[in-house]
Write an enzyme that holds these catalytic residues in place. Sequence first.
Site, mmCIF file in Angstrom:
data_model
loop_
_atom_site.group_PDB
_atom_site.id
_atom_site.type_symbol
_atom_site.label_atom_id
_atom_site.label_comp_id
_atom_site.label_asym_id
_atom_site.label_seq_id
_atom_site.Cartn_x
_atom_site.Cartn_y
_atom_site.Cartn_z
ATOM 1 N N ASP A 1 -3.806 10.658 8.985
ATOM 2 C CA ASP A 1 -3.905 9.338 9.595
ATOM 3 C C ASP A 1 -2.605 8.558 9.478
ATOM 4 O OD1 ASP A 1 -6.325 8.941 10.833
ATOM 5 O OD2 ASP A 1 -7.360 8.263 9.029
ATOM 6 N N HIS B 1 22.133 4.111 24.397
ATOM 7 C CA HIS B 1 21.784 3.430 25.659
ATOM 8 C C HIS B 1 20.772 4.198 26.504
ATOM 9 C CE1 HIS B 1 24.665 6.374 27.142
ATOM 10 N NE2 HIS B 1 24.280 6.109 28.377
ATOM 11 N N LEU C 1 14.783 4.557 24.377
ATOM 12 C CA LEU C 1 13.774 3.540 24.674
ATOM 13 C C LEU C 1 14.335 2.134 24.474
ATOM 14 C CD1 LEU C 1 10.734 2.820 25.193
ATOM 15 C CD2 LEU C 1 10.416 3.024 22.719
ATOM 16 N N GLY D 1 16.270 -1.290 12.766
ATOM 17 C CA GLY D 1 15.575 -0.469 11.787
ATOM 18 C C GLY D 1 14.191 -0.099 12.271
ATOM 19 N N SER D 2 13.211 -0.157 11.369
ATOM 20 C CA SER D 2 11.844 0.217 11.708
ATOM 21 C C SER D 2 10.898 -0.390 10.682
ATOM 22 C CB SER D 2 11.691 1.740 11.702
ATOM 23 O OG SER D 2 10.335 2.116 11.736
ATOM 24 N N SER D 3 9.675 -0.660 11.104
ATOM 25 C CA SER D 3 8.690 -1.217 10.180
ATOM 26 C C SER D 3 8.265 -0.222 9.111
ATOM 27 C CB SER D 3 7.459 -1.698 10.951
ATOM 28 O OG SER D 3 6.850 -0.627 11.654
ATOM 29 N N CYS D 4 8.620 1.052 9.268
ATOM 30 C CA CYS D 4 8.245 2.046 8.264
ATOM 31 C C CYS D 4 9.055 1.899 6.979
ATOM 32 C CB CYS D 4 8.388 3.457 8.812
ATOM 33 S SG CYS D 4 10.094 3.992 9.043
ATOM 34 N N HIS E 1 5.776 9.271 19.742
ATOM 35 C CA HIS E 1 4.907 8.374 18.995
ATOM 36 C C HIS E 1 3.520 8.343 19.638
ATOM 37 C CE1 HIS E 1 8.910 6.817 17.667
ATOM 38 N NE2 HIS E 1 8.270 6.801 16.515
ATOM 39 N N TYR F 1 12.872 9.179 7.233
ATOM 40 C CA TYR F 1 13.336 8.225 8.246
ATOM 41 C C TYR F 1 13.428 6.820 7.663
ATOM 42 C CZ TYR F 1 13.403 5.695 12.712
ATOM 43 O OH TYR F 1 13.729 4.871 13.763
ATOM 44 N N ASN G 1 5.839 -0.909 16.141
ATOM 45 C CA ASN G 1 5.738 0.230 17.062
ATOM 46 C C ASN G 1 6.062 -0.220 18.481
ATOM 47 O OD1 ASN G 1 4.402 2.302 15.185
ATOM 48 N ND2 ASN G 1 3.058 0.535 14.994
ATOM 49 N N LYS H 1 16.673 4.209 7.335
ATOM 50 C CA LYS H 1 16.678 2.872 7.932
ATOM 51 C C LYS H 1 16.897 1.781 6.878
ATOM 52 C CE LYS H 1 16.382 3.746 12.252
ATOM 53 N NZ LYS H 1 17.496 3.366 13.148
#
Length: 321
Positions: free
Chosen positions: A270, A12, A15, A107-110, A180, A137, A166, A141
């Site tokens: 990159d 909590h 972000l 989760g995450s887009s990664c 990030h 990571y 992101n 996820k």
Amino acid sequence: MKKDSKIYVAGHNGLVGSAIIRNLKKKGYENIISRSHKELDLTNQSDVKKFFEGEKPEYIFLAAAKVGGINANNMYPADFIYENLMIECNVIKAAHDFKTKKLLFLGSSCIYPKNCPQPIKEEYLLSGYLEPTNEAYALAKISGLKMCQFFKKQYGDNFISVMPTNLYGPNDSYDLETSHVMPALIRKFHEAKAKNLPYVEIWGTGKPLREFLHVDDMADACVFLMENYDGDEFFNVGTGREISIKNLAEMIKEIVGYKGGIQYNTSKLDGTQRKLLDVNNLTKLGWRYRIELKYGIEEVYNNFLCKGSNKKIIDMDVKNV
């Protein structure tokens, strides 16, 4: 969910978690519970079990995670995979054991392969090799997402997952070792302006394309799915729009009001060249983002100034993104 349902938001203070709480309160949900890391260590199975025994939450937003940018993921891969796996395993298993009505895992887009087609559809999961810079990571996820699917398949648990692009917004981290790209750039341009530095150095070429979603939109999507979806699929959450790191840097430079130059350190990584999510499935379900990027960054920077974040970091050494 009913307005008085007991809702646990794990993470909590972060972000996403803080944004979910803001969204829930705005929509009239009153019975929201949370615990700080000092009060509840989610990597400790015994502590998690005791918490669930005492509170028995009906709905769970699992937003707790160890997060960071390219640099942090490269430096601490063992920490990233261990801590995230422990959090996911403990909370998802406890949600099953104590008969939680519904859980939403973030989760995450990664999680998607480094070289999969663009825009990225949910079906591309596990279709190729991961981006090495955040593999640890991503593996954690993917495991959390699959745990939710497998508990649903074997036991019928109502566990669903979302994969955000992101994110940026209030309560973001501005620590250059772990942050990030968005908060890192905001901090660097702010410090360069305050210290009258001749240029800002940015890691990489500036060519990679990235998609950014305001965290308040992300929270709204999470609550929308918790209220409206009980199926077997997971959803990408994003804007469906992208911007190069170079153009993002120029936009932040303008918003901050920095007059100096930008230098790109091309000896640095990159990361993935392009990572745009296909959000058609969520759009068809009835949800779409609302906050445009430039307006969102302006809001974030004003919040950064008003909260005095600049005073806390202005005397710190400027480090590389």
